[in-house]
Design an enzyme around this catalytic site. Structure first.
Site, PDB file in Angstrom:
ATOM      1  CG  PHE A   1      35.800  53.747   0.342  1.00  0.00           C
ATOM      2  CD1 PHE A   1      34.773  52.860   0.599  1.00  0.00           C
ATOM      3  CD2 PHE A   1      36.630  54.124   1.393  1.00  0.00           C
ATOM      4  CE1 PHE A   1      34.568  52.356   1.883  1.00  0.00           C
ATOM      5  CE2 PHE A   1      36.432  53.637   2.675  1.00  0.00           C
ATOM      6  CZ  PHE A   1      35.397  52.744   2.917  1.00  0.00           C
ATOM      7  CG  ASP A   2      35.008  52.859  -7.671  1.00  0.00           C
ATOM      8  OD1 ASP A   2      35.509  53.849  -8.234  1.00  0.00           O
ATOM      9  OD2 ASP A   2      34.062  52.207  -8.148  1.00  0.00           O
ATOM     10  CG  MET A   3      32.489  58.679  -5.866  1.00  0.00           C
ATOM     11  SD  MET A   3      32.860  60.331  -6.475  1.00  0.00           S
ATOM     12  CE  MET A   3      32.559  60.116  -8.239  1.00  0.00           C
TER      13      MET A   3
ATOM     14  CE  LYS B   1      39.147  52.510 -10.257  1.00  0.00           C
ATOM     15  NZ  LYS B   1      37.881  52.724  -9.516  1.00  0.00           N
TER      16      LYS B   1
END
Length: 222
Positions: A8-10, A143
């Site tokens: 999961f990205d936060m 990213k």
């Protein structure tokens, strides 16, 4: 049977942090006599603060020490904004718990600083079954470089082919694909489904996701 994992990205995935991040950037910009528009912010959301500072205000930040100072002040302002009214994304605790019970390995792969991630993990409480946590301090490239997700998979001990990533921004989706992982786009924080069309699956809420959905996505099962 291969172990499956969800990373999961936060920001924008586990917490609805868009507005708090923008406001904290505005606070620091005002203190420095600088400016940031929401359009500029939206284009950089998901990158590390260090990268954003260098991209937007490089001519005003002559050295790494100044960039680090602005970075730390900005993130402290962000935590102050969200500490009392923490914006956990609807459905996040329930999804994490269901994935854990179904045997998935779980990780956070975030560009944010460890202090922000630690605060999120504390607020998630018992649902925070993370076997690996990767933050902006653990990587040298933001990213869409896949470094953050590859490191998360390595720490989990799961082959990237058996990982899915939940992201809310195009650079994160690209990073997941470059890592050889499936990507789920979450269109709930100012991102439209069209903006996230490169993902393998696009949803409007974490409540649309389940262990069965991830198993089909990763393994191609019907």
């Amino acid at each position: 049977m291969e172990k499956l994992a969800v990373i999961f990205d936060m920001d924008g995935v586990l917490i609805d942090s868009y507005h708090a991040h923008f406001e904290s950037w505005r606070i620091i910009a005002a203190e420095e006599g600088l400016q940031i528009t929401e359009e500029q912010f939206a284009k950089t959301f998901g990158r590390t603060s260090r990268e954003i500072i260098a991209a937007l205000w490089g001519q005003h930040t002559p050295n790494d020490a100044k960039i680090l100072e602005l970075d730390e002040r900005k993130e402290a302002a962000f935590r102050e904004l969200i500490r009392e009214n923490f914006p956990i994304m609807p459905g996040a605790p329930e999804l994490l718990e269901s994935l854990h019970q179904a045997g998935f390995a779980l990780a956070i792969g975030s560009s944010g600083p460890p202090e922000n991630v630690e605060l999120t993990v504390r607020k998630l409480g018992p649902a925070a079954h993370f076997g690996a946590i990767v933050t902006g301090k653990d990587v040298t490239r933001g990213k869409p470089d896949p470094q953050v997700f590859l490191l998360a998979a390595e720490r989990l001990g799961v082959d990237p082919r058996y990982c899915a990533v939940v992201e809310d921004a195009p650079p994160g989706i690209e990073a997941a694909h470059r890592a050889g992982m499936k990507a789920v786009g979450l269109a709930s924080t100012g991102r439209t489904k069209e903006m996230l069309a490169a993902a393998d699956l696009v949803v409007s809420s974490l409540k649309e996701l389940s262990p069965a959905v991830f198993r089909r996505l990763i393994l191609g099962e019907e």
